[in-house]
Motif scaffolding. Structure first.
Motif, mmCIF file in Angstrom:
data_model
loop_
_atom_site.group_PDB
_atom_site.id
_atom_site.type_symbol
_atom_site.label_atom_id
_atom_site.label_comp_id
_atom_site.label_asym_id
_atom_site.label_seq_id
_atom_site.Cartn_x
_atom_site.Cartn_y
_atom_site.Cartn_z
ATOM 1 N N VAL A 1 121.997 37.915 83.188
ATOM 2 C CA VAL A 1 121.482 38.467 81.942
ATOM 3 C C VAL A 1 122.530 38.284 80.848
ATOM 4 C CG1 VAL A 1 120.793 40.577 80.741
ATOM 5 C CG2 VAL A 1 120.021 40.182 83.093
ATOM 6 N N GLN A 2 122.078 37.856 79.688
ATOM 7 C CA GLN A 2 122.956 37.762 78.517
ATOM 8 C C GLN A 2 122.272 38.495 77.363
ATOM 9 O OE1 GLN A 2 121.638 34.433 79.579
ATOM 10 N NE2 GLN A 2 122.917 34.763 81.387
ATOM 11 N N VAL A 3 123.094 39.122 76.527
ATOM 12 C CA VAL A 3 122.568 39.788 75.344
ATOM 13 C C VAL A 3 123.399 39.381 74.146
ATOM 14 C CG1 VAL A 3 121.508 41.746 76.515
ATOM 15 C CG2 VAL A 3 123.898 41.881 75.851
ATOM 16 N N VAL A 4 122.727 39.164 73.014
ATOM 17 C CA VAL A 4 123.395 38.728 71.789
ATOM 18 C C VAL A 4 122.887 39.574 70.625
ATOM 19 C CG1 VAL A 4 123.793 36.837 70.196
ATOM 20 C CG2 VAL A 4 123.622 36.378 72.654
ATOM 21 N N GLU A 5 123.842 40.193 69.908
ATOM 22 C CA GLU A 5 123.485 41.007 68.761
ATOM 23 C C GLU A 5 123.489 40.175 67.491
ATOM 24 O OE1 GLU A 5 126.507 43.534 71.230
ATOM 25 O OE2 GLU A 5 126.322 41.484 70.481
ATOM 26 N N SER A 6 122.734 40.649 66.514
ATOM 27 C CA SER A 6 122.752 40.049 65.175
ATOM 28 C C SER A 6 122.294 41.096 64.182
ATOM 29 C CB SER A 6 121.831 38.821 65.117
ATOM 30 O OG SER A 6 120.505 39.177 65.389
ATOM 31 N N GLY A 7 122.551 40.818 62.905
ATOM 32 C CA GLY A 7 122.030 41.692 61.854
ATOM 33 C C GLY A 7 123.043 42.577 61.175
ATOM 34 N N GLY A 8 124.286 42.551 61.609
ATOM 35 C CA GLY A 8 125.280 43.370 60.955
ATOM 36 C C GLY A 8 125.618 42.846 59.572
ATOM 37 N N GLY A 9 126.426 43.619 58.839
ATOM 38 C CA GLY A 9 126.824 43.180 57.517
ATOM 39 C C GLY A 9 127.435 44.306 56.718
ATOM 40 N N PHE A 28 113.582 40.341 83.491
ATOM 41 C CA PHE A 28 112.658 41.211 84.231
ATOM 42 C C PHE A 28 113.403 42.305 84.998
ATOM 43 C CE2 PHE A 28 113.505 39.726 88.520
ATOM 44 C CZ PHE A 28 114.062 38.479 88.316
ATOM 45 N N THR A 29 114.712 42.145 85.152
ATOM 46 C CA THR A 29 115.509 43.152 85.860
ATOM 47 C C THR A 29 116.044 44.241 84.939
ATOM 48 O OG1 THR A 29 117.618 41.985 85.575
ATOM 49 C CG2 THR A 29 116.272 41.370 87.492
ATOM 50 N N ARG A 101 118.903 45.628 90.407
ATOM 51 C CA ARG A 101 118.516 44.649 91.430
ATOM 52 C C ARG A 101 118.459 45.317 92.801
ATOM 53 N NH1 ARG A 101 119.297 39.224 89.595
ATOM 54 N NH2 ARG A 101 120.166 39.168 87.496
ATOM 55 N N TRP A 102 117.464 44.948 93.590
ATOM 56 C CA TRP A 102 117.286 45.488 94.924
ATOM 57 C C TRP A 102 117.919 44.539 95.927
ATOM 58 C CZ3 TRP A 102 116.344 49.754 97.359
ATOM 59 C CH2 TRP A 102 115.885 49.739 98.687
ATOM 60 N N LYS A 108 121.245 48.208 92.935
ATOM 61 C CA LYS A 108 122.541 48.110 92.272
ATOM 62 C C LYS A 108 122.279 47.858 90.797
ATOM 63 C CE LYS A 108 125.370 46.634 96.193
ATOM 64 N NZ LYS A 108 126.358 45.650 96.711
ATOM 65 N N VAL A 109 123.013 48.574 89.945
ATOM 66 C CA VAL A 109 122.827 48.465 88.503
ATOM 67 C C VAL A 109 124.046 47.808 87.878
ATOM 68 C CG1 VAL A 109 122.413 49.703 86.358
ATOM 69 C CG2 VAL A 109 121.357 50.509 88.473
ATOM 70 N N TYR A 110 123.796 46.809 87.058
ATOM 71 C CA TYR A 110 124.856 46.085 86.365
ATOM 72 C C TYR A 110 124.679 46.265 84.859
ATOM 73 C CZ TYR A 110 125.262 43.776 90.902
ATOM 74 O OH TYR A 110 125.411 43.519 92.247
#
Length: 123
Positions: A1-9, A28-29, A101-102, A108-110
């Motif tokens: 899983v990857q997450v990317v933020e945007s919208g700051g300023g 989905f996880t 994830r099972w 287990k939670v990441y």
């Protein structure tokens, strides 16, 4: 899983910004997602969270009534609408996704974090 933020300023006090957090990979996880912030010299703090499914939300007291967290599961994107911004809201804002994830006998939670986006509110 990857997450990317945007919208700051940079915005003046009383103004608004909308942050976005786009997730990719095994989305989905992902269960709960949240926004955190860290101001210079301070610890990172929870701003708001939203669960999957029902979309239950939770907010830091100081942002209640001003910030709104939302989630578009079809787009794998989370938002933070920030209104009536104050100089004390100035911080780097981070997105976090919890992935469950099972493994046959236990869950287990990441935690996956984005790189952060700067929000600066001038007085």
């Amino acid at each position: 899983v990857q997450v990317v933020e945007s919208g700051g300023g940079l915005v003046q006090a009383g103004g608004s910004l909308r942050l976005s957090c786009a997730a990719a990979g095994d989305t989905f996880t992902i269960s709960t997602m949240g926004w955190y912030r860290q101001a210079p010299g301070k610890q990172r703090e929870l701003v708001a969270t939203i669960t999957s499914g029902e979309g239950s939300t939770n907010y830091l007291d100081s942002v209640k009534g001003r910030f709104t967290i939302s989630r578009d599961n079809a787009k794998d994107t989370m938002y933070l609408q920030m209104n009536s911004l104050k100089p004390e809201d100035t911080a780097v804002y981070y997105c976090k996704a919890e992935s469950a994830r099972w493994y046959g006998d236990a869950w287990k939670v990441y935690d996956y974090w984005g790189q952060g986006t700067q929000v600066t509110v001038s007085s």
